[in-house]
Design a protein around this motif. Structure first.
Motif, PDB file in Angstrom:
ATOM      1  N   PRO A 207      10.954  14.997  -9.269  1.00 43.36           N
ATOM      2  CA  PRO A 207      10.371  13.372  -8.520  1.00 43.36           C
ATOM      3  C   PRO A 207       9.202  13.677  -8.101  1.00 43.36           C
ATOM      4  O   PRO A 207       8.463  14.375  -8.546  1.00 43.36           O
ATOM      5  N   ALA A 208       8.963  12.408  -9.236  1.00 44.12           N
ATOM      6  CA  ALA A 208       7.219  12.314  -9.566  1.00 44.12           C
ATOM      7  C   ALA A 208       6.755  12.139  -8.020  1.00 44.12           C
ATOM      8  O   ALA A 208       6.908  11.886  -6.756  1.00 44.12           O
ATOM      9  N   LEU A 209       4.835  13.175  -7.595  1.00 40.09           N
ATOM     10  CA  LEU A 209       4.663  13.512  -6.285  1.00 40.09           C
ATOM     11  C   LEU A 209       3.933  11.583  -6.161  1.00 40.09           C
ATOM     12  O   LEU A 209       3.527  10.351  -6.925  1.00 40.09           O
ATOM     13  N   GLU A 210       4.301  11.136  -5.040  1.00 38.08           N
ATOM     14  CA  GLU A 210       3.760  10.505  -4.361  1.00 38.08           C
ATOM     15  C   GLU A 210       2.217  10.462  -3.027  1.00 38.08           C
ATOM     16  O   GLU A 210       3.072  11.415  -2.379  1.00 38.08           O
TER      17      GLU A 210
END
Length: 77
Positions: free
Chosen positions: A52-55
């Motif tokens: 998943p993309a880092l937030e």
């Protein structure tokens, strides 16, 4: 057979015995399938698209101080 055992008890024991044999045969087949390396991924499941993309969320100075206090508190234990 003893006279005090009903037909339902006899049928129940027979059913459990058959269910146990079916379960053991299925388990052995599954273990052999996996052990031989012939297991294929399920075609109905979609492939994974990667991590998943880092937030990130910007913290206010008060939130940063509170977080630093928590880190200090946990590091003492």
């Amino acid at each position: 057979m003893p006279e005090h055992v009903s037909i339902f008890q006899q049928v129940g024991v027979a059913f459990l015995a058959v269910a146990t044999v079916v379960w053991v045969v299925g388990l052995v087949r599954l273990v052999r399938h996996v052990a031989w390396g012939t297991a294929q991924p399920l075609a109905s499941l979609p492939g994974q698209g990667g991590p998943p993309a880092l937030e990130s969320v910007p913290l206010t100075p008060d939130e940063r101080d509170a977080f630093a206090g928590l880190v200090r508190q946990f590091s003492r234990r």
